[in-house]
Design an enzyme around this catalytic site. Structure first.
Site, PDB file in Angstrom:
ATOM      1  N   THR A 413     -34.940  20.053  14.204  1.00  0.00           N
ATOM      2  CA  THR A 413     -34.437  18.724  13.931  1.00  0.00           C
ATOM      3  C   THR A 413     -33.163  18.977  13.154  1.00  0.00           C
ATOM      4  O   THR A 413     -32.901  20.090  12.728  1.00  0.00           O
ATOM      5  CB  THR A 413     -35.513  17.994  13.114  1.00  0.00           C
ATOM      6  N   ASN A 433     -37.304  17.828  18.780  1.00  0.00           N
ATOM      7  CA  ASN A 433     -38.597  18.362  18.346  1.00  0.00           C
ATOM      8  C   ASN A 433     -38.521  19.877  18.242  1.00  0.00           C
ATOM      9  O   ASN A 433     -38.050  20.394  17.249  1.00  0.00           O
ATOM     10  CB  ASN A 433     -39.761  17.887  19.215  1.00  0.00           C
TER      11      ASN A 433
HETATM   12  N1  GLY Z   1     -40.380  16.072  15.732  1.00  0.00           N
HETATM   13  C1  GLY Z   1     -40.595  16.098  14.338  1.00  0.00           C
HETATM   14  C2  GLY Z   1     -40.701  14.748  13.724  1.00  0.00           C
HETATM   15  O1  GLY Z   1     -40.222  13.789  14.285  1.00  0.00           O
HETATM   16  O2  GLY Z   1     -41.304  14.608  12.698  1.00  0.00           O
END
Ligand code: GLY
Length: 605
Positions: A413, A433
């Site tokens: 992220t 992700n």
């Molecule tokens: N994909 C990590 C989150 O959105 O927390």
């Protein structure tokens, strides 16, 4: 990692993206314009996380002091079903929600960024997208960190011909067993025959990034370019130019036609064709129906400060508020920074808050959530009272919402923070992700698709990629947003902007943001120290504290274990915070890019 002081500032994980934002600020854009320019630039220069094939959250503070947020989280396709990642015995099929076409949610970033631009920006779409288009069309010098990241994720990326064409052109391939679901898979050969030993390598002596780092800070990527990468990316080595013509055309179409180009036009057709090729679910209807939601922020008070963060479909703001509300009941300054006692109460607050996260939170369009209770001081009082100041509470004894009747990233992220001289501030956390998302590049469109479906509860009680053990509130339903932990946050004091903060890190995002806020407010640390300081994390289950290597002494670990805590030292650093702090004395903002990132930059004027 010197902090940079200025009246307008951009901090992101990639220097080219930071410079894109600065260009827009200098051209008369406000922080919202600059943030959108950074977001589109990241999709070009940071394919690990950035992200027109993904989604995110934006928190905006306007000069009036009003705070608003945009939720452009991905959604489950309409063809998705609760048990779609389970086999006939009801067990999760390994990797099915993580790699390939079936892992992708309906992307939200394009509509999210353009909606924010339309409502709060000053400049037009073509102007703010111009730097990203230029970076894609003319290319940019590739960082060693990107080359080695691609090499680490070679098996995922080389499975898909469209992805090989962008990132490994000309690289020989070989069969590589079977993919989740049974299809044969392909991988690329290592960059050269010596590459079998590709592992973390020491920083190159002349790399400016190889300067002394705090003991807890290790870098995610090795910095020496593995030998023989001459065929990777069509470039010879770090510093050579990477051009992405398909992506440039995609961005040009969005700039010219708006979000319709992505959700209904040629790009939508390319996404759906890609889904058909790989057995994915995203349809024309999913894309045409995708909606962005402007939501009121979650608000909390912390020692006279106001904290504004992201409401569900992210758990970030609610759980940050819950943790801070509990911590406010303890004098952390008196307990001291990273002493066993202060770590203990912080961990106990985290444990209780994550139990609630994993049971109660989900997409507000589908789930009723006790958000008011979870963020209330009265509830925090009860949680604080349940903490034994000398002993760890076993997570098995912490029932979510036990005190009222009804009542969690690979870490690819990225977060960026922007302020302008007009009083606007923007915090954006956005993601695919996993690193490089699902690994699937949409053929002809040049961008990677997310693997966000793994953030749903694949099966109640079974941990996801971040070890989060979640419940039915976050089960897969058609058109539903998967619960996130992203926590873009703005802190004010006496009505004035103080801090803009956020980080990647999957389930650790919320606890990292809480620690940076506490470091600044409780321990009066300068921003660079607050960001570089070692981090720890507890998420209820597994019942263990995860701490960065080098963050604590053996004695601290011993004493925490004596209190009943299991302490696990992580293999690598946690999070990459990009933050801005107002320095009232100097009347300027200070920006810090986390030393844990490979090409972060804070810059302003
Ligand atoms: N994909 C990590 C989150 O959105 O927390």
């Amino acid at each position: 990692m010197p902090a940079v002081a200025a009246h307008a500032m951009v901090v992101s994980e990639q220097e080219h993206a930071t410079r894109a934002g600065l260009e827009i600020l200098r051209a008369g854009g406000n922080a919202i314009d600059a943030a959108v320019a950074v977001g589109f630039a990241l999709t070009v220069v940071y394919p690990e996380a950035g992200n027109i094939g993904g989604g995110g959250f934006m928190v905006i503070r306007l000069p009036s002091g009003r705070v608003t947020t945009f939720d452009y989280r991905e959604k489950a396709p309409l063809g998705a079903t609760r048990d779609m990642y389970l086999d006939r015995r009801g067990d999760p099929v390994e990797g099915l929600s993580w790699e390939g076409h079936l892992a992708g949610g309906v992307p939200g970033s394009v509509k999210g960024m353009l909606t924010a631009l339309e409502r709060y920006g000053r400049l037009d779409r073509r102007s703010v997208m111009a730097p990203a288009i230029r970076l894609a069309r003319e290319g940019f010098p590739v960082h060693a960190g990107l080359l080695s990241g691609l090499e680490s994720d070679r098996d995922l990326l080389c499975r898909f011909a469209s992805t090989r064409a962008v990132f490994f052109p000309g690289r020989p391939t070989r069969p590589n067993g079977t993919a989740p679901g049974g299809a044969p898979r392909t991988t690329c050969l290592p960059a050269d025959s010596a590459a079998a030993g590709l592992g973390p390598t020491a920083p190159a002596p002349n790399d400016s990034a190889a300067r002394e780092l705090p003991p807890n800070v290790t870098r995610r990527e090795p910095f020496r370019v593995p030998g023989g990468l001459t065929r990777s990316l069509g470039v010879r080595a770090a510093g050579d130019t990477l051009r992405q013509p398909d992506l440039a055309r995609t961005l040009e179409e969005i700039a010219a036609q708006g979000e319709g180009a992505f959700y209904r036009g040629r790009i939508a057709d390319l996404i759906v064709a890609e889904m058909r090729r790989g057995g994915g679910l995203i349809s024309k209807r999913d894309l045409a129906n995708y909606d962005v939601v402007e939501r009121a922020p979650v608000h909390a008070r912390y020692r006279a400060h106001e904290v504004w963060s992201m409401p569900p479909a992210s758990s970030g703001g609610v759980i940050l508020a819950e943790i801070l509300n509990v911590l406010e009941r303890f004098d952390l300054r008196a307990l001291g920074f990273h002493t066993p006692r202060s770590v203990h109460v912080t961990v106990e607050a985290m444990r209780r808050a994550y139990a609630d996260r994993n049971r109660f939170l989900g997409d507000p369009a589908f789930v009723d959530m006790p958000v008011e209770t979870l963020t209330s001081p009265a509830y925090a009082e009860e949680l604080a009272a349940s903490i034994d100041i000398l002993h760890a509470t076993a997570s098995s004894e912490v029932l979510a919402g036990a005190r009222f009747p009804s009542a969690t990233e690979s870490s690819q992220t990225t977060h960026y923070s922007v302020v302008d001289s007009l009083g606007n501030a923007v915090a954006v956390t956005t993601t695919l992700n996993g690193g490089f998302g699902s690994g699937v590049v949409v053929e002809g469109a040049g961008f990677l698709l997310n693997n966000e479906m793994d953030d749903f509860t694949i099966k109640p009680g079974v941990p996801n990629a971040y070890g989060l053990v979640q419940g039915p509130a976050n089960a897969i339903e058609p058109g539903k947003r998967m619960l996130s932990a992203m926590t873009p946050t703005i802190v004010t004091l006496d009505g004035e902007l103080l801090l803009v903060v956020g980080t990647p890190g999957g389930s650790t995002i919320i606890t990292t943001v809480a620690q940076v806020i506490s470091n600044v407010i409780d321990h009066a640390m300068p921003l660079e120290e607050a960001v570089a300081a070692g981090r720890f994390h507890h998420q209820h289950l597994p019942d263990a504290i995860f701490v960065e290597p080098g963050a604590w002494s053996e004695e601290t670990i011993r004493r925490l274990r004596a209190m009943g805590h299991e302490v696990r030292v992580r293999g690598s650093a946690s999070g990459r915070v990009n933050a801005i702090l107002y320095d009232a004395g100097a009347g300027t903002y200070r920006g810090v890019a986390d030393p844990r990132s490979y090409a972060g930059l804070a810059a302003g004027f």
